[in-house]
Design an enzyme around this catalytic site. Structure first.
Site, mmCIF file in Angstrom:
data_model
loop_
_atom_site.group_PDB
_atom_site.id
_atom_site.type_symbol
_atom_site.label_atom_id
_atom_site.label_comp_id
_atom_site.label_asym_id
_atom_site.label_seq_id
_atom_site.Cartn_x
_atom_site.Cartn_y
_atom_site.Cartn_z
ATOM 1 N N ASP A 39 2.645 -0.626 5.589
ATOM 2 C CA ASP A 39 2.257 -1.169 4.293
ATOM 3 C C ASP A 39 0.889 -0.574 3.955
ATOM 4 O OD1 ASP A 39 2.187 -2.969 2.024
ATOM 5 O OD2 ASP A 39 0.788 -4.189 3.181
ATOM 6 N N ASP A 41 -1.642 -2.130 1.040
ATOM 7 C CA ASP A 41 -2.629 -3.102 0.563
ATOM 8 C C ASP A 41 -2.836 -4.240 1.553
ATOM 9 O OD1 ASP A 41 -2.982 -1.831 -2.037
ATOM 10 O OD2 ASP A 41 -0.923 -2.459 -2.408
#
Length: 241
Positions: A39, A41
């Site tokens: 991922d 953020d």
């Protein structure tokens, strides 16, 4: 008296095989990933604080009254999902809210992005072993910009975003697509996530999962949860691949 060995033979040692840290052995056994999908953020880049400032500003500007559970829904959501929820809570047009979120987020990003502790090192160490991808609920142009601004773009051969697949997280589409684009069956790939939304996407796609939750948020269900990417056992595990 000579024992029949040469000095070279007497001093040559077979390198010891690195030992798998106990926590990782308990979670993964002797399994090794063939690819890793990260991922972005809140895991690699501190864009969660920027996104929170953006959301707060737009919520206030539109007079939206959030309800219990809305904060959890917004964490890890797409901009489109956030716009829909804020519009519903404020009675304003969704298109207007979406445009405001875009504008405010881009303005905050212009001030720079902080790379989270351990992110660059883990990408470098893991990338020396297996191919890496990034899966984000951002739109692709924004993901490219964030990774570039954070100095991390060079580590990834595959990017998947909310506009590259049919369904964003929590649907499994982008994790499954990223794993396959990296040449791995999803069951042979590892995901790193901080949010429950992303964790569900990775698990439903069939990837193994390490959760590294953002401060203040509980760890989502995963094969293993860490508090930081600087965990020394993580580097030690990578060294055994």
């Amino acid at each position: 008296m000579s024992d029949g060995t040469t000095p070279t033979e007497a001093t040559t040692e077979v390198p010891a095989t690195p030992e798998i840290p106990a926590r990782f052995a308990a979670a993964f056994g002797d399994w090794r990933p063939q690819a890793i999908v990260f991922d972005c953020d809140g895991l690699l880049l501190d864009t969660e604080s920027i996104w929170q400032i953006t959301e707060d500003r737009v919520v206030t500007a539109h007079g939206a009254v959030l309800e219990d559970g809305d904060a959890a829904l917004l964490h890890g959501s797409t901009l489109e999902a956030a716009a829909e929820l804020i519009a519903r809570r404020s009675g304003h047009e969704e298109q207007t809210v979406r445009a405001d979120l875009h504008r405010e987020f881009d303005r905050e990003l212009a001030g720079g992005i902080r790379t989270l502790p351990g992110a660059a090192e883990i990408l470098r160490w893991a990338g020396a072993k297996v191919p890496l991808g990034c899966a984000s609920n951002s739109w692709l142009d924004s993901l490219e910009d964030k990774l570039r601004l954070g100095g991390l773009r060079e580590h990834f051969t595959v990017l998947e975003a909310s506009d590259t697949v049919e369904r964003p997280k929590p649907a499994p589409d982008m994790y499954a697509a990223a794993a396959r684009a990296l040449g791995a069956d999803p069951a042979q790939a590892l995901a790193f996530e901080d949010s429950g939304t992303g964790a569900q996407a990775a698990r439903d796609a069939g990837l193994r999962l390490i959760a590294v939750p953002t401060g203040g948020h509980p760890a989502p269900p995963a094969d293993l949860a860490l508090t930081t990417l600087t965990d020394p056992d993580l580097r030690a595990w990578i060294a055994t691949w």
